[in-house]
Design a protein around this motif. Structure first.
Motif, mmCIF file in Angstrom:
data_model
loop_
_atom_site.group_PDB
_atom_site.id
_atom_site.type_symbol
_atom_site.label_atom_id
_atom_site.label_comp_id
_atom_site.label_asym_id
_atom_site.label_seq_id
_atom_site.Cartn_x
_atom_site.Cartn_y
_atom_site.Cartn_z
ATOM 1 N N ALA A 86 9.380 -18.397 52.101
ATOM 2 C CA ALA A 86 9.087 -18.321 53.523
ATOM 3 C C ALA A 86 7.635 -17.914 53.747
ATOM 4 O O ALA A 86 6.912 -18.512 54.559
ATOM 5 N N LEU A 87 7.173 -16.910 53.010
ATOM 6 C CA LEU A 87 5.796 -16.444 53.172
ATOM 7 C C LEU A 87 4.790 -17.458 52.655
ATOM 8 O O LEU A 87 3.692 -17.594 53.219
ATOM 9 N N TYR A 88 5.129 -18.202 51.600
ATOM 10 C CA TYR A 88 4.236 -19.270 51.135
ATOM 11 C C TYR A 88 4.046 -20.309 52.245
ATOM 12 O O TYR A 88 2.936 -20.796 52.481
ATOM 13 N N GLY A 89 5.145 -20.656 52.903
ATOM 14 C CA GLY A 89 5.056 -21.633 53.992
ATOM 15 C C GLY A 89 4.191 -21.139 55.139
ATOM 16 O O GLY A 89 3.376 -21.897 55.696
ATOM 17 N N PHE A 90 4.344 -19.866 55.500
ATOM 18 C CA PHE A 90 3.526 -19.311 56.578
ATOM 19 C C PHE A 90 2.047 -19.320 56.192
ATOM 20 O O PHE A 90 1.177 -19.606 57.019
ATOM 21 N N ALA A 91 1.746 -19.017 54.921
ATOM 22 C CA ALA A 91 0.352 -19.003 54.465
ATOM 23 C C ALA A 91 -0.269 -20.394 54.568
ATOM 24 O O ALA A 91 -1.443 -20.543 54.949
ATOM 25 N N ILE A 92 0.492 -21.422 54.244
ATOM 26 C CA ILE A 92 -0.010 -22.798 54.373
ATOM 27 C C ILE A 92 -0.337 -23.112 55.835
ATOM 28 O O ILE A 92 -1.378 -23.707 56.152
ATOM 29 N N PHE A 93 0.536 -22.685 56.754
ATOM 30 C CA PHE A 93 0.291 -22.909 58.183
ATOM 31 C C PHE A 93 -0.984 -22.201 58.626
ATOM 32 O O PHE A 93 -1.786 -22.756 59.389
ATOM 33 N N TYR A 94 -1.194 -20.977 58.159
ATOM 34 C CA TYR A 94 -2.411 -20.246 58.528
ATOM 35 C C TYR A 94 -3.659 -20.991 58.029
ATOM 36 O O TYR A 94 -4.687 -21.010 58.710
ATOM 37 N N GLY A 95 -3.570 -21.611 56.849
ATOM 38 C CA GLY A 95 -4.690 -22.392 56.345
ATOM 39 C C GLY A 95 -5.012 -23.580 57.240
ATOM 40 O O GLY A 95 -6.192 -23.898 57.480
ATOM 41 N N ILE A 96 -3.972 -24.234 57.760
ATOM 42 C CA ILE A 96 -4.177 -25.337 58.693
ATOM 43 C C ILE A 96 -4.873 -24.846 59.957
ATOM 44 O O ILE A 96 -5.779 -25.506 60.499
ATOM 45 N N CYS A 97 -4.497 -23.675 60.425
ATOM 46 C CA CYS A 97 -5.111 -23.109 61.631
ATOM 47 C C CYS A 97 -6.591 -22.796 61.420
ATOM 48 O O CYS A 97 -7.400 -22.924 62.350
ATOM 49 N N ILE A 98 -6.946 -22.388 60.208
ATOM 50 C CA ILE A 98 -8.358 -22.136 59.889
ATOM 51 C C ILE A 98 -9.166 -23.415 60.111
ATOM 52 O O ILE A 98 -10.255 -23.397 60.705
ATOM 53 N N LEU B 211 1.688 -4.458 56.729
ATOM 54 C CA LEU B 211 0.977 -3.801 57.820
ATOM 55 C C LEU B 211 -0.394 -4.443 58.042
ATOM 56 O O LEU B 211 -0.856 -4.566 59.186
ATOM 57 N N ILE B 212 -1.052 -4.846 56.963
ATOM 58 C CA ILE B 212 -2.317 -5.580 57.109
ATOM 59 C C ILE B 212 -2.077 -6.906 57.833
ATOM 60 O O ILE B 212 -2.857 -7.305 58.715
ATOM 61 N N LEU B 213 -0.991 -7.564 57.479
ATOM 62 C CA LEU B 213 -0.641 -8.822 58.142
ATOM 63 C C LEU B 213 -0.393 -8.604 59.632
ATOM 64 O O LEU B 213 -0.875 -9.373 60.485
ATOM 65 N N PHE B 214 0.344 -7.551 59.979
ATOM 66 C CA PHE B 214 0.582 -7.233 61.389
ATOM 67 C C PHE B 214 -0.741 -6.945 62.112
ATOM 68 O O PHE B 214 -0.955 -7.396 63.240
ATOM 69 N N ALA B 215 -1.624 -6.165 61.478
ATOM 70 C CA ALA B 215 -2.906 -5.837 62.106
ATOM 71 C C ALA B 215 -3.725 -7.099 62.366
ATOM 72 O O ALA B 215 -4.346 -7.247 63.426
ATOM 73 N N ALA B 216 -3.716 -8.021 61.416
ATOM 74 C CA ALA B 216 -4.465 -9.266 61.584
ATOM 75 C C ALA B 216 -3.910 -10.091 62.742
ATOM 76 O O ALA B 216 -4.669 -10.686 63.520
ATOM 77 N N VAL C 235 -3.825 -15.266 55.456
ATOM 78 C CA VAL C 235 -3.432 -16.061 54.286
ATOM 79 C C VAL C 235 -3.274 -15.158 53.071
ATOM 80 O O VAL C 235 -2.257 -15.205 52.360
ATOM 81 N N ALA C 236 -4.274 -14.307 52.822
ATOM 82 C CA ALA C 236 -4.246 -13.449 51.644
ATOM 83 C C ALA C 236 -3.089 -12.453 51.689
ATOM 84 O O ALA C 236 -2.377 -12.260 50.688
ATOM 85 N N SER C 237 -2.879 -11.810 52.829
ATOM 86 C CA SER C 237 -1.816 -10.808 52.911
ATOM 87 C C SER C 237 -0.433 -11.449 52.847
ATOM 88 O O SER C 237 0.494 -10.875 52.260
ATOM 89 N N ALA C 238 -0.264 -12.647 53.420
ATOM 90 C CA ALA C 238 1.029 -13.333 53.333
ATOM 91 C C ALA C 238 1.373 -13.663 51.886
ATOM 92 O O ALA C 238 2.528 -13.512 51.450
#
Length: 538
Positions: free
Chosen positions: A509-521, A449-454, A418-421
């Motif tokens: 696009a990245l804001y949307g992905f970050a929201i999805f990651y929050g749902i997954c949490i 790269l942090i996002l990829f590592a995560a 979420v943070a890196s996105a």
């Protein structure tokens, strides 16, 4: 040819030490490079399209984005039938045949790229056939899951997926390098714009053999097909592949199920893609991808259900995974990790090219994005870095999860994602409105790269969770199914990024992905971490 194995129980410590470990590792180390080539052929359009721009192919930028989208959607859809190949056709038969099929798009791409006037529709067909490589992941992961005991599933599946995913990095390094030499013959083309490789920029005016992007994979696919046939095993135990039959029959079953997947993928693409003057005919309806993708998945499952006889009975037995709530929870969580990895890997190079390779200048009061940026970074120099880190760290994620628990590790990396996105979104926005976007490239690259590592660590941890939550018979199909749905990230992320870049708002696009990651949490916490969780930190 390696013999079929009639009795197989890796959970028995004595059997595992006496013969199991040797057999399992041999199958694993043939599976890994075969899967690597599958990823390479599936996703090489992300690099080929960059070079097509540099060589001046007369195809619009927006239409080039469709090639990666077509390959992404088709490869993801083919994972659905591929999920069930191992029980129906056996591991050796499946890996040999699906690896050999990759030669078809590789050869076709090599020939098509020899002519700068090759029409778009031919490239679209070849991108469609590249979906073979995407489908292979589901059958490969399902197959390897049967060979290893649960105590090392995080490691074994992380190795297969992680090193297999090195196909993305390998492709991003080898394709630009092999384009510089005429190793396979043919006439070279002349670069119109500066290009690059891992080791530096290549100036405009240089001769380039873009056809090698397809031909180079034959150097690996031919020996790997032989290795799969002579070195791998079918496990004919009841819980794996009890009725394999003869190889030709197995190949016929696989082919028929792949055709059904192609039909479903073609239907979705026809509904969704815009009409073009030189491309394949589409409906022109432009139906939203958020509507079409669930329809494609449902249509594929429906077509498979119609198969009669023994194949249909086997599929019905494996469809029991859909009655398990954990199948659906892990599908969402796995999509966060692998879907993000594969989607970003597909879009990373072209995003660097479009955002940082052009100056964003105000002309007559309008912000334009068409002026080449001579100070911009070479996309081909950096495109491999993210997938390299994401794939390299995946086995590490599996091993950490084997010690700390899969859900706990997944929760930690979700927060990092979420943070890196959000950070990537900020620097994308700044760069896409600047006459000197290269000033924002370093922080953009570090955060990406942090996002990829995560994504890599999280992918390894989800393998552990699946292995612990599901029994021996269901774990393999669940791995295949979750990977099938997650693979649509290879379609969604390039498509969404392409649309938002066209709208001059890539950060959305990245804001949307970050929201999805929050749902997954929240989902991961509810199922596996809260007090009274269904399975506590598996």
């Amino acid at each position: 040819m390696a013999k079929d194995i009639e009795q197989w129980n890796p959970e028995d410590p004595a059997e595992w030490e006496n013969r199991g470990k040797t057999i399992a590792n041999r199958n694993l180390w043939i599976s890994i490079p075969s899967l690597l080539c599958g990823f390479a052929v599936w996703l090489y359009w992300g690099i080929i399209t960059v070079q097509m721009l540099n060589l001046g192919f007369p195809i619009a930028k927006g239409e080039l984005f469709t090639l990666m989208a077509i390959a992404g959607l088709t490869g993801a859809t083919l994972r659905i039938p591929s999920t069930f190949f191992i029980r129906i056709a056996g591991g050796r038969n499946t890996i040999f045949f699906t690896t050999a099929l990759l030669m078809i798009p590789a050869i076709g791409t090599g020939f098509a790229l020899q002519d700068i006037n090759t029409p778009l529709w031919q490239f679209q067909i070849l991108a469609f056939l590249s979906g073979f490589g995407g489908g292979n992941f589901a059958s490969s992961m399902s197959n390897i899951s049967f060979f290893f005991p649960k105590k090392v599933q995080g490691y074994s599946l992380g190795m297969n997926a992680g090193l297999g995913n090195f196909g993305v990095t390998t492709m991003q390094i080898l394709v630009p390098l092999f384009m510089t030499i005429g190793i396979f013959g043919g006439e070279p083309m002349i670069l119109q714009n500066t290009s690059g490789t891992l080791i530096g920029k290549i100036p405009a005016g240089t001769e380039t053999y873009i056809q090698n992007a397809g031909f180079v994979w034959l150097l690996f696919l031919v020996p790997l097909a032989f290795a799969g046939w002579w070195g791998m095993n079918n496990i004919t135990d009841e819980h794996v592949s009890p009725n394999v039959g003869n190889p030709l029959g197995a190949f016929a079953k696989i082919s028929f199920m792949l055709v059904l997947g192609f039909v479903a993928a073609a239907s979705g693409l026809w509904l969704m893609l815009p009409q073009t003057t030189s491309g394949l005919p589409t409906s022109g309806f432009g139906i939203s991808k958020w509507i079409v993708l669930p329809l494609v998945i449902a249509f594929t499952v429906f077509l498979l259900k119609l198969i009669p006889g023994e194949v249909g009975s086997n599929l019905k037995r494996q469809y029991k995974i859909f009655n398990n709530k954990h199948t659906w929870a892990m599908t969402v969580i796995y999509t966060m990790t692998f879907g993000s990895f594969i989607g970003f890997a597909a879009a990373f190079g072209l995003s660097i090219k479009v955002i940082f390779g052009f100056q964003h200048l105000v002309v007559d009061g309008v912000l334009t994005h068409n002026t080449p940026n001579p100070a911009g970074p070479s996309a081909l120099m950096f495109a491999w870095t993210g997938p390299f880190i994401g794939a390299l760290i995946r086995p590490v994620g599996g091993m950490i999860a084997d010690k700390l628990g899969g859900a706990r590790v997944t929760q930690y990396i979700s927060i990092v994602m979420v943070a890196s996105a959000l950070g990537v979104a900020y620097f994308m926005k700044q760069a896409y409105a600047s006459a000197t976007p290269q000033e924002y490239f370093i922080p953009f690259l570090i955060l990406f790269l942090i996002l990829f590592a995560a994504t890599g660590i999280g992918n390894g941890s989800t393998f552990r969770t699946i292995a612990m939550v599901f029994d021996r018979e269901q774990a393999g199909p669940v791995l295949g199914w979750t990977s099938a749905v997650a693979a649509y990230g290879a379609f969604i992320i390039p498509k969404v990024l392409g649309e938002e870049i066209k709208a001059a708002t890539p950060e959305l696009a990245l804001y949307g992905f970050a929201i999805f990651y929050g749902i997954c949490i929240v989902i991961n916490w509810w199922f596996y971490l809260r007090p009274g969780a269904y399975v506590k930190n598996p």
